[in-house]
Design a protein around this motif. Structure first.
Motif, PDB file in Angstrom:
ATOM      1  N   TYR A  32       0.828  -1.203   0.000  1.00  0.00           N
ATOM      2  CA  TYR A  32       0.000   0.000   0.000  1.00  0.00           C
ATOM      3  C   TYR A  32       0.865   1.257   0.000  1.00  0.00           C
ATOM      4  O   TYR A  32       0.558   2.238  -0.696  1.00  0.00           O
ATOM      5  CB  TYR A  32      -0.938  -0.002   1.214  1.00  0.00           C
ATOM      6  CG  TYR A  32      -1.978  -1.089   1.173  1.00  0.00           C
ATOM      7  CD1 TYR A  32      -3.247  -0.860   0.645  1.00  0.00           C
ATOM      8  CD2 TYR A  32      -1.693  -2.365   1.648  1.00  0.00           C
ATOM      9  CE1 TYR A  32      -4.207  -1.864   0.603  1.00  0.00           C
ATOM     10  CE2 TYR A  32      -2.642  -3.378   1.607  1.00  0.00           C
ATOM     11  CZ  TYR A  32      -3.893  -3.129   1.080  1.00  0.00           C
ATOM     12  OH  TYR A  32      -4.840  -4.120   1.020  1.00  0.00           O
ATOM     13  N   LEU A 111      -3.638   3.571   5.386  1.00  0.00           N
ATOM     14  CA  LEU A 111      -4.693   4.591   5.415  1.00  0.00           C
ATOM     15  C   LEU A 111      -4.234   5.928   4.829  1.00  0.00           C
ATOM     16  O   LEU A 111      -5.000   6.894   4.826  1.00  0.00           O
ATOM     17  CB  LEU A 111      -5.176   4.805   6.857  1.00  0.00           C
ATOM     18  CG  LEU A 111      -5.710   3.569   7.586  1.00  0.00           C
ATOM     19  CD1 LEU A 111      -6.165   3.942   8.993  1.00  0.00           C
ATOM     20  CD2 LEU A 111      -6.853   2.914   6.816  1.00  0.00           C
ATOM     21  N   GLU A 220      -7.839  -2.470   9.461  1.00  0.00           N
ATOM     22  CA  GLU A 220      -8.610  -3.092   8.380  1.00  0.00           C
ATOM     23  C   GLU A 220     -10.041  -2.545   8.354  1.00  0.00           C
ATOM     24  O   GLU A 220     -10.596  -2.269   7.279  1.00  0.00           O
ATOM     25  CB  GLU A 220      -8.615  -4.611   8.547  1.00  0.00           C
ATOM     26  CG  GLU A 220      -7.271  -5.250   8.271  1.00  0.00           C
ATOM     27  CD  GLU A 220      -7.312  -6.767   8.305  1.00  0.00           C
ATOM     28  OE1 GLU A 220      -6.473  -7.387   7.632  1.00  0.00           O
ATOM     29  OE2 GLU A 220      -8.192  -7.335   9.006  1.00  0.00           O
ATOM     30  N   TYR A 223      -9.913   0.954   6.955  1.00  0.00           N
ATOM     31  CA  TYR A 223      -9.632   0.920   5.523  1.00  0.00           C
ATOM     32  C   TYR A 223     -10.895   0.580   4.729  1.00  0.00           C
ATOM     33  O   TYR A 223     -11.216   1.237   3.728  1.00  0.00           O
ATOM     34  CB  TYR A 223      -8.539  -0.107   5.220  1.00  0.00           C
ATOM     35  CG  TYR A 223      -8.110  -0.116   3.769  1.00  0.00           C
ATOM     36  CD1 TYR A 223      -7.092   0.701   3.315  1.00  0.00           C
ATOM     37  CD2 TYR A 223      -8.747  -0.950   2.849  1.00  0.00           C
ATOM     38  CE1 TYR A 223      -6.710   0.699   1.981  1.00  0.00           C
ATOM     39  CE2 TYR A 223      -8.370  -0.968   1.509  1.00  0.00           C
ATOM     40  CZ  TYR A 223      -7.351  -0.135   1.086  1.00  0.00           C
ATOM     41  OH  TYR A 223      -6.981  -0.133  -0.244  1.00  0.00           O
ATOM     42  N   ASN A 227     -12.845   3.196   2.173  1.00  0.00           N
ATOM     43  CA  ASN A 227     -13.010   2.829   0.761  1.00  0.00           C
ATOM     44  C   ASN A 227     -14.475   2.693   0.388  1.00  0.00           C
ATOM     45  O   ASN A 227     -14.849   2.933  -0.765  1.00  0.00           O
ATOM     46  CB  ASN A 227     -12.241   1.559   0.459  1.00  0.00           C
ATOM     47  CG  ASN A 227     -10.771   1.832   0.202  1.00  0.00           C
ATOM     48  OD1 ASN A 227     -10.364   2.094  -0.915  1.00  0.00           O
ATOM     49  ND2 ASN A 227      -9.976   1.803   1.260  1.00  0.00           N
TER      50      ASN A 227
END
Length: 234
Positions: A32, A111, A220, A223, A227
């Motif tokens: 990422y 992030l 998680e 994230y 999104n």
């Protein structure tokens, strides 16, 4: 104007073993950070500084360069981020390559919002800061903090006891995602956070330290949430 992204990723993580290449929602978490660097289209070089061969191979798989391995001296628990960055930049100088700007992007920062990276770069070039990095506000005034000693509670700052929360100044913490800096200024001063440092403020939902398994799960969740918001606005 030469610019480099440096992603420091040593192999000796203890609290979460192999943290920097641990799977995060389908791919190694370091991927990422590498992809964020490439997405900006502003770096002449995207590299990973590591002492670990497996991390090096993962980094190369996602397009980053690993032109040299990190020294043993800067791969232990005592090495600072500045120590690692200095080693990288001086190693490049020995290879005949120098950079005006650099961005240290941490390997466990899924992030990161590219908007803030761009804002940091714009600030550092237009306002002439040495370093710019993301900050997030504490969700409670630190002036109202308590301490606990032998079961007894007391104020850390008793002078703020009767002051209303809304009248207290905000305090911020390092979001732990990246540092954009002027290479010459930072190397000459021997530190990342100088007296000429700027910040960009990010929201609490976009920040998560990842030091244990609970932190990992929270990252998680955040994230996925962020999104989902983006997807709903496309």
């Amino acid at each position: 104007m030469k610019t480099i992204a440096i992603i420091p990723a040593r192999g000796g993580s203890k609290r979460i073993p192999r943290k920097n290449i641990k799977d995060f929602l389908g791919k190694p978490i370091i991927a990422y950070s590498i992809e964020s660097a490439f997405s900006l289209n502003m770096f002449d070089e995207v590299m990973v500084s590591t002492d670990d061969r497996e991390i090096a191979e993962v980094a190369k798989k996602y397009g980053a360069k690993v032109p040299f391995m990190r020294s043993e001296k800067n791969a232990d628990d005592l090495a600072t981020t500045y120590d690692v960055l200095e080693e990288v930049l001086l190693s490049y100088k020995n290879l005949g390559r120098e950079f005006e700007y650099a961005c240290c992007i941490y390997p466990c920062a899924p992030l990161i919002n590219l908007v803030y990276l761009k804002e940091a770069f714009n600030k550092i070039t237009s306002i002439n800061y040495d370093t710019v990095f993301p900050l997030s506000a504490f969700n409670r005034p630190i002036q109202k903090a308590y301490k606990l000693s032998d079961g007894k509670v007391d104020f850390v700052y008793r002078e703020y006891d009767l002051i209303r929360t809304q009248d207290l100044e905000n305090s911020y913490y390092d979001a732990g995602q990246f540092y954009f800096f002027r290479v010459e200024n930072v190397l000459s001063k021997g530190m990342l956070i100088t007296t000429n440092t700027g910040g960009v403020v990010v929201s609490e939902i976009e920040v998560q330290d990842i030091d244990n398994e609970v932190d990992w799960q929270l990252a998680e969740i955040k994230y996925k949430y962020l999104n989902k918001i983006i997807s709903n606005h496309v």
